[in-house]
Design a protein around this motif. Structure first.
Motif, mmCIF file in Angstrom:
data_model
loop_
_atom_site.group_PDB
_atom_site.id
_atom_site.type_symbol
_atom_site.label_atom_id
_atom_site.label_comp_id
_atom_site.label_asym_id
_atom_site.label_seq_id
_atom_site.Cartn_x
_atom_site.Cartn_y
_atom_site.Cartn_z
ATOM 1 N N GLY A 37 0.773 -1.229 0.000
ATOM 2 C CA GLY A 37 0.000 0.000 0.000
ATOM 3 C C GLY A 37 0.804 1.279 0.000
ATOM 4 N N SER B 253 -1.494 -2.009 4.334
ATOM 5 C CA SER B 253 -2.000 -3.296 4.808
ATOM 6 C C SER B 253 -0.830 -4.183 5.180
ATOM 7 C CB SER B 253 -2.825 -3.994 3.716
ATOM 8 O OG SER B 253 -3.925 -3.213 3.318
ATOM 9 N N ARG C 165 -3.599 3.954 2.428
ATOM 10 C CA ARG C 165 -3.925 2.865 3.347
ATOM 11 C C ARG C 165 -2.871 1.771 3.197
ATOM 12 N NH1 ARG C 165 -9.123 -1.137 4.492
ATOM 13 N NH2 ARG C 165 -9.401 0.117 6.362
ATOM 14 N N TYR D 94 -4.261 -2.814 9.350
ATOM 15 C CA TYR D 94 -4.266 -1.690 8.429
ATOM 16 C C TYR D 94 -3.758 -0.435 9.128
ATOM 17 C CZ TYR D 94 -7.550 -4.790 6.007
ATOM 18 O OH TYR D 94 -8.140 -5.878 5.392
#
Length: 115
Positions: free
Chosen positions: A8, A21, A19, A79
């Motif tokens: 990400g 991950s 975002r 996340y």
């Protein structure tokens, strides 16, 4: 050996969002405290955000109100939602899973905030 896998990262303009991950295969994910660290070039590694197995969250002062950590136990994934990004957020972001004496890391994902 367990290897976490981050994704990400990328290049984003100041004020933008990303975002990140992190998938943690092969561990009892629900037992682990999950952490996001970052390391900028020439600087010490810094703890950015933590989420415990009970869901308690903690953040570095520098990211409070801008970053949100969350976890999905059905996907063994944690996340990091990053908003209002600043150039000083530029770093390699690393995921860590910790439980008792066990500690596993990913290889990191680069985040660059620049116009």
């Amino acid at each position: 050996q367990v290897q976490l896998v981050e994704s990400g990262g990328g290049l984003v303009q100041p004020g933008g969002s990303l975002r990140l991950s992190c998938v943690a295969p092969g561990i009892s994910f629900s037992l682990y405290t999950m952490n996001w660290y970052r390391q900028a070039s020439g600087k010490e590694r810094e703890l950015v955000a933590t989420i415990t197995r009970g869901g308690m969250r903690n953040y570095a002062d520098s990211v409070k109100g801008r970053f949100t950590i969350s976890r999905d136990v059905t996907k063994n994934t944690v996340y990091l939602d990053m908003n209002s990004l600043k150039p000083e957020d530029t770093a390699v972001y690393l995921c860590n899973a910790a439980f008792t004496s066990r500690s596993f890391w990913g290889q990191g994902t680069q985040v660059t905030v620049s116009s």
